[in-house]
Design an enzyme around this catalytic site. Structure first.
Site, PDB file in Angstrom:
ATOM      1  CE1 TYR A 218       3.001 -15.648  93.553  1.00 49.69           C
ATOM      2  CE2 TYR A 218       4.016 -15.784  91.318  1.00 49.69           C
ATOM      3  CZ  TYR A 218       2.910 -16.115  92.071  1.00 49.69           C
ATOM      4  OH  TYR A 218       1.898 -16.529  91.423  1.00 49.69           O
TER       5      TYR A 218
ATOM      6  CG  ASP B 101      -4.856 -16.842  96.157  1.00 50.42           C
ATOM      7  OD1 ASP B 101      -5.297 -16.497  97.414  1.00 50.42           O
ATOM      8  OD2 ASP B 101      -3.991 -16.408  95.519  1.00 50.42           O
TER       9      ASP B 101
ATOM     10  CB  CYS C 120      -3.669 -11.709  85.870  1.00 52.08           C
ATOM     11  SG  CYS C 120      -2.253 -12.651  86.897  1.00 52.08           S
TER      12      CYS C 120
ATOM     13  CG  HIS D 190      -0.550 -18.437  92.838  1.00 49.43           C
ATOM     14  ND1 HIS D 190      -0.465 -16.987  92.971  1.00 49.43           N
ATOM     15  CD2 HIS D 190      -1.997 -18.295  93.456  1.00 49.43           C
ATOM     16  CE1 HIS D 190      -1.251 -16.125  93.611  1.00 49.43           C
ATOM     17  NE2 HIS D 190      -1.998 -17.220  93.934  1.00 49.43           N
TER      18      HIS D 190
END
Ligand code: ADP
Ligand code: SF4
Length: 692
Positions: A167, A263, A28, A170
């Site tokens: 994806y 992560d 991000c 997370h």
């Protein structure tokens, strides 16, 4: 021939080929669909720096996955294609591959902009603080979702992407939610056993291959371990089973751990580089497809070892590529010692959480490539070669001196203490912050390579001495000091009665002063990171610590850096007594003992705590007497010199180390720049289009 040659081998990913093994995984950046030109320039800079693959951040595929107010990418419909084309073009310009991380965030979004109901395998509360639930998807919803994903993949191809992601990581995406039993309580063929929970992912991978697999690679980003032990998915159980079941279906495995805090672990809690490989190293043994993995990997030797030992095919990086977009080129050109190593502070992450453009402690040009035209490795040459004095060698002074020297000025750097680094070195001596020292180490090394810099240690300058030097260009970077009167965020007036206890400030502790016997009350009215760090530090040294904060949690700022839970858990584990929602209103005596009076910020019961020492972490004051004296002299006509005087860093406005580095860089960039180019506070902005 170099030891690092293996890192520059090309690797095939399905129908495309990466020119080397450096892979910027999706991260991000707070630019997204609102700031496409800034985004394209930032990603393009990584391609210029040698990364073979450069990825987007999360790219929402549909209005039912609307992450507002966070600013991510969008491919909701074809109107989003041109903005992303800017990025693919800037990445292709340097022969890198462009990757897009398609996402549907399921219940990890509140759809505040689109007002569409959120979707989930089973009806669940949203992850966001918004009292709403996601609706359980029926079969028609699943079919629709697959259709949206496929359509977005086709749009991604039209935008010029070479790699398209599915994806499941997370705990932030629908495929991941379907995989995890705590999100998926379905009883149909999409719930229950692992094969069923994986069905949607398998379908998405097949749909994507079908849609764009002829010319684009299909990558699968998957969190192999939730780091919850038996309470979550583990790499050696279902994590491995997933890789076995899908082994060669994706063209590339991008593997990590979840959630995001694990992560993107900070160096405070995970000091080691490559901290994820113990979880992800099995993947390459199971699949024949290339594998990319991460874990703040900044050491070229470790990179080589990971490739040679068959752990990874690609060195994945988000933060190391933010701190140094030119990391690959520096390794290729045998300049590894010039790498600006990430310090693992997560200031970059905080910007995403705040919805503002990314910034980085180590790399002050990050996020400024387009709007200010800054480059991490190049800076305009001096207009008028001349001598420049920088006073103070903290992060601001070091960065300013380095960039002025890079521009070609003759730089004199004067530092009052016996060492360079200022607050960076001081803070890096505290528990968990050792890697922060890289901020000064990098700059000191660079300064030492230049012959137009003279550094003077043990040289506190006063105004008269500055004048005597006869240098007309002066930057004052003398930093800030922590207040000793208790004034802070909630206590706007000095705390009364402080003379009755031994009062310390963070500067005292960082200078090696140790509080005496008896409990230490730490009053954190700053609410940043330092109060929690000091509690950890002193308690580790054996002090009984009572932590008082005006906030409702310990170190609230660290929520933005993904550390807050670990910070508070760590204090609890060390037996620190925590008093939240309390401000200290005075020091008084009870039964012959001194103690602090705590007032509940919500009007609850007041508390009195006996203490021998009080450590005030409240606010800082700029330490700029030199600046003020010089200003006065100039005003009083005490000198005939036409001195240009610039205050930078914490002396200008106390803030994060990142702010000080930025300020030092800005001072050097804007020195002698055309006044119309640099109008205070102005930079290029992306204006909303009035087209519908
Ligand atoms: P910043 O974060 O803005 O760089 P720091 O507090 O880290 O600020 O660093 C300021 C540095 O300036 C410290 O190392 C301090 O010793 C030095 N300093 C302060 N006053 C003077 C002075 N008058 N002359 C030279 N150095 C000074
Ligand atoms: Fe690394 Fe901190 Fe920069 Fe993020 S902000 S890339 S964690 S140095």
């Amino acid at each position: 021939m170099s030891n690092y040659d293996v890192l520059f081998e090309s690797v095939k990913i399905g129908p495309v080929t990466a020119k080397n093994r450096f892979y910027q995984v999706p991260h991000c950046c707070g630019m997204g669909h609102l700031r496409p030109q800034a985004h394209a320039a930032m990603r393009g800079m990584k391609a210029q720096g040698g990364w073979a693959v450069v990825s987007t951040e999360e790219t929402e595929i549909h209005p039912s996955s609307d992450l507002s107010p966070a600013v991510e990418q969008r491919l909701w419909d074809e109107r989003d294609i041109p903005a992303l084309q800017l990025m693919t073009q800037s990445v292709h310009e340097y022969s890198a591959l462009a990757a897009v991380e398609l996402v549907h965030n399921g219940s990890h979004t509140s759809n505040l902009y689109s007002r569409t109901p959120a979707l989930a395998p089973s009806s669940r509360s949203l992850d966001m603080i918004y009292p709403k639930q996601a609706r359980a998807m029926d079969k028609a919803d699943i079919r629709e979702f697959r259709r949206w994903h496929k359509a977005a993949a086709i749009r991604a191809k039209q935008a010029g992407f070479d790699i398209v992601y599915v994806y499941a990581g997370h705990e932030m995406s629908l495929p991941h939610h379907f995989l995890l039993p705590e999100y998926n309580q379905r009883t149909d063929e999409y719930g229950g056993c692992l094969e069923n929970r994986l069905r949607l992912t398998r379908e998405l991978l097949q749909d994507t291959q079908e849609a764009i697999g002829d010319s684009c690679a299909v990558a699968f980003r998957f969190a192999v371990d939730q780091m919850l032990g038996v309470d979550g998915m583990q790499a050696h159980e279902e994590g491995r089973a997933v890789v076995e079941m899908l082994a060669d279906i994706p063209d590339l495995w991008d593997v990590n751990v979840s959630g995001w805090a694990n992560d993107s672990a900070t160096s405070r809690f995970k000091p080691d580089s490559g901290y994820q490989t113990e979880y992800t190293k099995f993947v390459k043994k199971v699949t024949n497809k290339p594998v990319v993995g991460v874990g703040r990997i900044t050491s070229p030797d470790m990179m080589v070892s990971l490739v040679k030992h068959g752990v990874l095919d690609f060195i994945g990086a988000a933060r190391p590529s933010i701190a140094d977009p030119f990391l690959p080129n520096k390794i290729r050109e045998q300049r590894a010692e010039e790498i600006r190593e990430c310090i693992g502070c997560n200031v970059c992450v905080s910007c995403d959480n705040l919805g503002v453009p990314i910034r980085c402690t180590q790399n002050p040009t990050m996020g400024e490539e387009w709007r200010r035209g800054w480059h991490p490795e190049k800076i305009a040459a001096a207009k008028t070669p001349q001598s420049v004095l920088v006073v103070g060698a903290g992060p601001a002074g070091l960065e300013c001196a380095l960039q002025l020297a890079n521009r070609g000025y003759e730089v004199i750097l004067s530092e009052a203490s016996k060492h360079l680094g200022g607050r960076v070195v001081a803070e890096s001596n505290l528990k968990g912050l050792a890697l922060w020292r890289r901020v000064s180490d990098y700059r000191i090394y660079q300064l030492q390579q230049l012959d137009n810099v003279n550094i003077y240690l043990d040289s506190a300058l006063n105004a008269q001495q500055v004048l005597e030097l006869g240098i007309e260009q002066v930057f004052v970077a003398t930093g800030a000091i922590w207040r000793k009167d208790g004034i802070g965020r909630t206590s706007r007036m000095p705390i009364e009665g402080l003379e009755q206890v031994a009062v310390y400030t963070p500067d005292d502790i960082m200078n090696g002063i140790v509080p005496g016997q008896g409990p230490v009350v730490i009053y954190d009215d700053d609410q940043g990171y330092l109060g929690g760090v000091l509690a950890d530090h002193l308690s580790d040294l054996g002090h009984k610590v009572l932590f008082v904060t005006s906030a409702s949690i310990v170190s609230p700022f660290t929520e933005l850096t993904l550390e807050q839970k670990q910070v508070q858990c760590s204090l609890v584990a060390q037996g620190v007594d925590i008093y939240t929602n309390k401000s200290i209103v005075g020091v008084s005596q009870k039964s012959g003992h001194a103690g602090v009076e705590l007032k509940c910020v919500y009007g609850g019961q007041d508390v009195w705590l006996a203490c021998a020492s009080l450590l005030l972490v409240t606010e800082r004051e700029s330490a700029s007497p030199l600046y003020e004296q010089l200003q006065q002299l100039l005003k009083d006509d005490g000198t005939s010199m036409a001195m240009s005087l610039t205050l930078i860093g914490d002396a200008l406005a106390p803030g994060l180390i990142a702010d000080a580095v930025f300020s030092g860089h800005q001072g050097a960039q804007e020195f002698e720049a055309d006044p119309d180019v640099v109008e205070q506070g102005l930079f290029k902005r992306e204006m909303p289009s009035l087209n519908s």
